[in-house]
Scaffold this motif. Structure first.
Motif: not given
Length: 210
Positions: A163-169, A182-200
């Motif tokens: 799971d962690a490998k898939i999310k990081v990829k 370019e910059e990622i949006s606030t919503e994208t950043a929030r989702q990124m934190v959520f998924e990477l914390e799950t991966a961690y």
């Protein structure tokens, strides 16, 4: 009838550690640095007395070293040795870890499995801190994410469908497809934190169950 002695009102005033919001933030940052150093010292003692496993120690030590680097950035100009002397922190083991910048379990060779674990943990923490500090530019986030992607994929003990490998990829590919400016949006950043914390968390569970 005896009268009670009067008390100087100035002596009853609360002692303030700061006078404005900037001083308050500086006090909070110093407190955070103090707490991280103490936690690192306690962890070293626990490991030296065999109270925790090598894997647990490596993960926690890498996490604290990552937090130390972030905390130190917020108190710019602070020399760690002077800080320890000023606040009378007895932490020789923590200072040794900080000086070596790696857990004691990690030897200085690239073939060490613990080195991969330590690097992976530290890179996760770095990314979380960047995102929580509102860093959104692709060219600032990509180096840490790229290194995390390479490090986690170098661990042969992790299955390809982990799971962690898939999310990081997924997030590596997403940022790879964007321009550096370019910059990622606030919503994208929030989702990124959520998924990477799950991966961690998945990564940590894997280590504990191995």
């Amino acid at each position: 009838m005896a009268h009670s002695a009067s008390v100087d009102p100035e002596l009853m005033q609360e002692v303030r550690l700061y006078e404005n919001s900037a001083e308050r933030e500086q006090t909070d940052n110093l407190s955070e640095l103090y707490a991280v150093i103490n936690s690192l010292e306690c962890l070293e003692k626990l490991f030296s007395r065999d109270f925790i496993s090598s894997r647990e120690y490596t993960t926690e030590c890498s996490k604290l070293l990552g937090q130390f680097k972030v905390a130190l950035k917020f108190v710019q100009g602070t020399d760690i040795n002077e800080f320890v002397r000023k606040y009378r922190i007895n932490c020789p083991a923590a200072l040794e870890r900080i000086k070596e910048d790696r857990p004691i379990t990690v030897r200085d060779d690239k073939g060490n499995a613990y080195k991969c674990i330590a690097n992976t943990v530290e890179l996760f923490i770095t990314l979380f801190d960047q995102l929580k500090l509102d860093i959104r530019a692709v060219d600032e986030l990509h180096p840490s994410l790229s290194e995390l992607y390479a490090t986690i994929n170098s661990m042969s003990s992790l299955p390809d469908n982990f799971d962690a490998k898939i999310k990081v990829k997924y997030w590596f590919d997403k940022l790879n497809g964007m321009a550096a400016h370019e910059e990622i949006s606030t919503e994208t950043a929030r989702q990124m934190v959520f998924e990477l914390e799950t991966a961690y968390n998945s990564f940590n569970r894997f280590l504990q169950n191995s």
